[in-house]
Design a protein around this motif. Sequence first.
Motif, mmCIF file in Angstrom:
data_model
loop_
_atom_site.group_PDB
_atom_site.id
_atom_site.type_symbol
_atom_site.label_atom_id
_atom_site.label_comp_id
_atom_site.label_asym_id
_atom_site.label_seq_id
_atom_site.Cartn_x
_atom_site.Cartn_y
_atom_site.Cartn_z
ATOM 1 N N LEU A 86 0.785 -1.113 -0.160
ATOM 2 C CA LEU A 86 -0.067 -0.036 0.012
ATOM 3 C C LEU A 86 0.980 1.329 -0.078
ATOM 4 C CD1 LEU A 86 -2.924 1.473 0.591
ATOM 5 C CD2 LEU A 86 -2.746 1.041 2.869
ATOM 6 N N VAL A 87 1.680 1.554 0.872
ATOM 7 C CA VAL A 87 2.476 2.630 1.037
ATOM 8 C C VAL A 87 3.530 2.864 -0.017
ATOM 9 C CG1 VAL A 87 4.568 3.712 2.726
ATOM 10 C CG2 VAL A 87 2.508 2.439 3.635
ATOM 11 N N MET A 88 3.805 1.725 -0.798
ATOM 12 C CA MET A 88 4.795 1.900 -2.001
ATOM 13 C C MET A 88 4.004 2.959 -3.014
ATOM 14 S SD MET A 88 7.954 1.019 -1.701
ATOM 15 C CE MET A 88 8.701 -0.107 -0.632
ATOM 16 N N GLY A 89 2.843 3.042 -2.820
ATOM 17 C CA GLY A 89 2.112 3.843 -4.077
ATOM 18 C C GLY A 89 1.933 5.426 -3.413
ATOM 19 N N PHE A 90 2.210 5.480 -1.900
ATOM 20 C CA PHE A 90 1.922 6.744 -1.433
ATOM 21 C C PHE A 90 3.028 7.896 -1.804
ATOM 22 C CE2 PHE A 90 -0.892 5.653 2.512
ATOM 23 C CZ PHE A 90 -1.713 5.076 1.606
ATOM 24 N N THR A 91 2.955 9.017 -1.647
ATOM 25 C CA THR A 91 3.860 10.049 -1.954
ATOM 26 C C THR A 91 3.928 10.967 -0.684
ATOM 27 O OG1 THR A 91 2.339 11.388 -3.034
ATOM 28 C CG2 THR A 91 3.717 10.188 -4.567
ATOM 29 N N GLY A 92 4.998 11.803 -0.625
ATOM 30 C CA GLY A 92 5.262 12.492 0.769
ATOM 31 C C GLY A 92 6.402 12.061 1.544
ATOM 32 N N LYS A 93 6.626 12.876 2.324
ATOM 33 C CA LYS A 93 8.024 12.806 3.111
ATOM 34 C C LYS A 93 7.850 11.317 4.073
ATOM 35 C CE LYS A 93 9.750 17.451 3.485
ATOM 36 N NZ LYS A 93 10.402 18.262 4.247
ATOM 37 N N LYS A 94 6.773 11.319 4.602
ATOM 38 C CA LYS A 94 6.681 10.022 5.561
ATOM 39 C C LYS A 94 6.804 8.782 4.568
ATOM 40 C CE LYS A 94 4.245 11.788 9.405
ATOM 41 N NZ LYS A 94 2.890 11.944 9.885
ATOM 42 N N ALA A 95 6.149 8.847 3.369
ATOM 43 C CA ALA A 95 6.305 7.683 2.481
ATOM 44 C C ALA A 95 7.520 7.284 2.005
ATOM 45 C CB ALA A 95 5.041 7.913 1.300
ATOM 46 N N ALA A 96 8.220 8.546 1.839
ATOM 47 C CA ALA A 96 9.615 8.312 1.252
ATOM 48 C C ALA A 96 10.381 7.683 2.397
ATOM 49 C CB ALA A 96 10.129 9.714 0.811
ATOM 50 N N LYS A 97 10.196 8.293 3.722
ATOM 51 C CA LYS A 97 10.969 7.897 4.771
ATOM 52 C C LYS A 97 10.800 6.285 4.833
ATOM 53 C CE LYS A 97 11.327 8.768 9.774
ATOM 54 N NZ LYS A 97 10.753 9.434 10.953
ATOM 55 N N ILE A 98 9.580 5.765 4.718
ATOM 56 C CA ILE A 98 9.424 4.348 4.722
ATOM 57 C C ILE A 98 10.124 3.653 3.564
ATOM 58 C CG2 ILE A 98 7.660 2.552 4.621
ATOM 59 C CD1 ILE A 98 5.856 4.700 6.181
ATOM 60 N N LYS A 99 9.799 4.114 2.668
ATOM 61 C CA LYS A 99 10.413 3.457 1.331
ATOM 62 C C LYS A 99 12.090 3.162 1.368
ATOM 63 C CE LYS A 99 7.180 5.247 -1.908
ATOM 64 N NZ LYS A 99 6.555 5.996 -2.961
ATOM 65 N N GLU A 100 12.464 4.464 1.915
ATOM 66 C CA GLU A 100 14.066 4.666 1.971
ATOM 67 C C GLU A 100 14.684 3.347 3.297
ATOM 68 O OE1 GLU A 100 17.048 7.619 3.797
ATOM 69 O OE2 GLU A 100 15.774 8.427 2.150
ATOM 70 N N ALA A 101 13.869 3.407 4.220
ATOM 71 C CA ALA A 101 14.077 2.372 5.329
ATOM 72 C C ALA A 101 13.819 1.062 4.695
ATOM 73 C CB ALA A 101 13.260 2.660 6.561
ATOM 74 N N TYR A 102 12.969 0.819 3.795
ATOM 75 C CA TYR A 102 12.752 -0.619 3.453
ATOM 76 C C TYR A 102 13.896 -0.971 2.549
ATOM 77 C CZ TYR A 102 9.834 -4.534 1.271
ATOM 78 O OH TYR A 102 9.683 -5.744 1.084
ATOM 79 N N ILE A 103 14.183 0.064 1.510
ATOM 80 C CA ILE A 103 15.471 -0.163 0.670
ATOM 81 C C ILE A 103 16.681 -0.301 1.426
ATOM 82 C CG2 ILE A 103 16.914 1.048 -1.228
ATOM 83 C CD1 ILE A 103 14.161 2.402 -2.167
ATOM 84 N N ASN A 104 16.809 0.373 2.537
ATOM 85 C CA ASN A 104 17.859 0.133 3.179
ATOM 86 C C ASN A 104 17.992 -1.052 4.072
ATOM 87 O OD1 ASN A 104 19.192 2.594 2.641
ATOM 88 N ND2 ASN A 104 18.294 3.727 4.237
ATOM 89 N N ALA A 105 16.985 -1.615 4.357
ATOM 90 C CA ALA A 105 16.783 -2.882 5.058
ATOM 91 C C ALA A 105 17.009 -3.964 4.176
ATOM 92 C CB ALA A 105 15.496 -3.150 5.549
#
Length: 178
Positions: A86-105
Amino acid sequence: MTNLNTFNFDQMGSEKEGKPITTSLKVAEYFGRDHKSVLRSIRMLDCSKEFTLAHFCTHVQSIAIGNGATKESKVYEMDFQGFMFLVMGFTGKKAAKIKEAYINAFDWMYEQISNINNSYMEILNKAMLQFKQEQSIASYAGRTLRQWQDSKPVLESKINEIASKAQLKLELANGHYH
């Protein structure tokens, strides 16, 4: 590498049967969205029916609509995989933060797997080298043992012949030594 703790799922999740879960209500609250827009986003996900059934479930729940009033609403409960889809389709700073954490993980996980594989390859290479060295020694020992088996009787015969010739022979003639 960026710190893996830039997003903590615990901020919006809970636990069910030992697995992390969240709800569409918590997602809406965390991302500052209307619950109905999160519901729409979930309905519009292009994932397979199998994925949806495995990672999302719905129930009806009373939700606050303001001024102390509530209404019955469909609420999605989702596990971490559903949440990330779900969140991979969201935009904005919070979504970017989650995507970045997921990629880093994911990068961290890949690094760990690579380190394990490299360790096993190093151990495997050492074992193979030791095997080849000992195989070579055994092969050499086998060849020299075969040579020894072939030459031993010849050498023993030669030694016995020389030893018998080297023995002093004293002849006795009429009881006297000559």
